[in-house]
Design an enzyme around this catalytic site. Structure first.
Site, PDB file in Angstrom:
ATOM      1  CG  ASP A  12      -1.981   1.033   1.232  1.00  0.00           C
ATOM      2  OD1 ASP A  12      -1.958   1.894   0.348  1.00  0.00           O
ATOM      3  OD2 ASP A  12      -2.856   0.982   2.107  1.00  0.00           O
ATOM      4  CD  GLN A  13       0.620   6.457   1.019  1.00  0.00           C
ATOM      5  OE1 GLN A  13      -0.573   6.286   1.234  1.00  0.00           O
ATOM      6  NE2 GLN A  13       1.333   7.317   1.711  1.00  0.00           N
ATOM      7  CB  CYS A  52      -6.699   3.296  -0.849  1.00  0.00           C
ATOM      8  SG  CYS A  52      -5.283   3.925   0.068  1.00  0.00           S
ATOM      9  CG  HIS A 102     -10.480   1.569   1.147  1.00  0.00           C
ATOM     10  ND1 HIS A 102      -9.574   2.560   1.420  1.00  0.00           N
ATOM     11  CD2 HIS A 102     -11.676   2.031   1.609  1.00  0.00           C
ATOM     12  CE1 HIS A 102     -10.178   3.569   2.024  1.00  0.00           C
ATOM     13  NE2 HIS A 102     -11.457   3.270   2.151  1.00  0.00           N
ATOM     14  CG  ASP A 290      -2.855   1.124  -2.996  1.00  0.00           C
ATOM     15  OD1 ASP A 290      -1.628   1.358  -2.853  1.00  0.00           O
ATOM     16  OD2 ASP A 290      -3.705   1.356  -2.105  1.00  0.00           O
ATOM     17  CG  HIS A 291      -1.817   4.852  -4.040  1.00  0.00           C
ATOM     18  ND1 HIS A 291      -0.987   5.281  -3.033  1.00  0.00           N
ATOM     19  CD2 HIS A 291      -2.964   4.431  -3.438  1.00  0.00           C
ATOM     20  CE1 HIS A 291      -1.604   5.130  -1.865  1.00  0.00           C
ATOM     21  NE2 HIS A 291      -2.794   4.609  -2.079  1.00  0.00           N
TER      22      HIS A 291
END
Length: 518
Positions: A12-13, A52, A102, A290-291
């Protein structure tokens, strides 16, 4: 020929630029490196929405987030929208989720057959943005506290969550190896590291010498010199409230690298379990995020913008049918994952709404006319209108109606320090790129539908705050009556059946005579 199992491992991130597989010399990620060595690294992969929930919804449906109504972190998308998991189930796959996805709304599966942990974030409309707010505000109460308080912890919420996810996923792999249900599986294992706040344990902090932590390539840009979108990002993340001193900057990046090493260890544990369970030879492993994370570049933090740190993500695929030690530099995006995974699983072509393309021919160098355009969009917190990104070849445009264009040549200027749209001689190219954005999106429609969605959800959020409020948060099912040894079971035989690898019971050397029941 057996269909392959598929594991999708998500961070994540996690921005691609911090990984050695993408040229960074600081991060210590031996397991990601090993995966890259036995697989294919896609060097220019983008998320399609830098926050997200919409990014994940887009990835799993194979469609841009705004086309399915996933406008922000407080938006649901219809249960009637087919996802990759629905298609995989049609191909005979078990579909299992461990960790964060999410999903917003009462449907917390969207085609997953099993979900073995809860999510870390709320599933309701709480985080719906309001574009009319000025200065912009975040429903998640975004601020720089996760940066200025970066450093050590003994335990954190994110550690609690990711340890649970790792335990559940590793145990599930052993269960799948022992299960009488021999369908191939698609297992998503989704962690929350290295998402802010940037805190980590002494063990991971000590893997890095503070002196080796690199600093941003582009320093802070004064507010009055920033483009309009960056100014809104500055106010959204409340950058005016804290001074990011060199020590705070280094500590935050130090902790982020340490958190990345934590994720690397979790990937290593999963790979070890795969091997121990005898599943490694027929399993495709995909690693992505995700990013990204700006990590102080341009003085910006987190995501929610369309610069490279926020939108470029790692994508590594290894396993049967994938070239080893390969890399591709063509433009790709997370929209390409759904068609790629389905192509691995399907007996033949299947009609879908997927916008992306199967990556395997590209990995083998047999893809013809691979599209050079990659699309990214943003309609979440901080916006006052839809923001769009188009990468075409090595040129990249960021554009919105009010704040105008930015144009970068990523081959000559990978850190986006020189905006060509401001320079004479580029007017024709700027006009062509803006026209291409309008060809890919109905800009007015996206603006209108996003605002209408916000208004509906603000009303619903207020209404649902009155009286009883049934939670949408996922409750993982658990039936203790079916665990371990229970009444009516043979303890010995139950334990034998749970042994991996399985061994049939040894027959008696001196069998007893059957009792005479006459």
């Amino acid at each position: 020929m057996r269909k392959p199992n598929i594991i999708l491992v998500m961070a994540d991130q996690l921005t691609a630029g911090v990984l050695p597989a993408y040229g960074n010399a600081v991060a210590k990620t031996p397991h990601i490196n090993a995966l890259a060595a036995r697989g294919t690294v896609f060097g220019n992969t983008y998320c399609n929405f830098p926050i997200c929930a919409p990014s994940r919804a887009s990835m799993l449906t194979g469609q841009r987030a705004t086309s399915i109504g996933a406008f922000d972190n407080g938006a649901d998308f219809p249960s009637s929208t087919p996802t990759l998991m629905h298609h995989l189930r049609m191909e005979g796959y078990r579909t299992i989720l461990a960790g964060k996805m999410h999903f917003v709304g009462p449907d917390q599966l969207h085609g997953y057959e099993e979900r073995i942990t809860t999510d870390i974030y709320p599933s309701d409309f709480t985080w719906t943005p309001d574009w009319s707010s000025n200065p912009p505000v975040s429903g998640a109460r975004m601020s720089l506290l996760g940066v200025v308080e970066a450093g050590l912890c003994t335990r954190s919420l994110q550690l609690d969550y990711d340890e649970e996810v790792a335990f559940a996923a590793n145990r599930k792999l052993f269960d799948l190896a022992r299960d009488e249900d021999k369908r191939p599986f698609f297992l998503t294992v989704s962690f929350t590291h290295p998402h802010n706040p940037f805190v980590t344990t002494q063990e991971y902090w000590d893997r890095y010498d503070p002196a080796e932590i690199d600093m941003p390539a582009v320093g802070p840009i004064p507010f009055e010199e920033q483009d309009g979108r960056s100014q809104r990002h500055y106010l959204l993340t409340r950058c005016d409230e804290h001074d990011i001193t060199p020590d705070r900057l280094r500590d935050a990046r130090h902790a982020y690298y340490a958190m990345t090493s934590y994720i690397d260890d979790k990937l290593g544990q999963l790979m070890a379990t795969l091997k121990a369970a005898g599943l490694d030879e027929n399993t495709v492993v995909i690693f992505t995020a995700d990013h990204g994370e700006m990590l102080g570049e341009r003085g910006m933090w987190f995501k929610m913008c369309l610069f490279e740190g926020s939108v470029r993500v790692p994508l590594i695929i290894a396993g049967p049918g994938w070239p080893e030690g390969a890399s591709r530099e063509e433009n790709t995006s997370l929209l390409d994952l759904a068609p790629t995974i389905l192509a691995q699983a399907a007996d033949g072509p299947r009609a879908t709404a997927f916008e992306g393309h199967d990556l395997q021919p590209l990995a083998h160098g047999t893809a013809t006319d691979w599209p050079s355009d990659v699309l990214c969009e943003y309609t979440a917190e901080g916006c006052d209108e839809p923001w769009f990104m188009l990468r075409r070849g090595h040129r990249k445009m960021i554009w919105s109606r009010t704040h105008g264009p930015q144009l970068f040549d990523l081959a000559a200027d990978p850190h986006e320090a020189r905006d060509l749209a401001k320079l004479p001689g580029h007017a024709e190219e700027v006009a062509a790129m803006i026209a291409a954005i309008h060809a890919h999106w109905d800009v007015a429609c996206v603006d209108r539908t996003a605002r209408e969605s916000q208004a509906r959800r603000h009303m619903l959020r207020e209404a649902l705050g009155h009286g009883r409020r049934p939670p949408w948060d996922w409750q993982p099912p658990s039936d203790a009556a079916k665990q371990y040894v229970r009444s009516g079971d043979s303890p010995t035989l139950t334990k034998i059946r749970s042994r991996l690898p399985y061994r049939a019971p040894v027959p008696p050397d001196l069998p007893r005579k059957k009792e005479d029941k006459s």
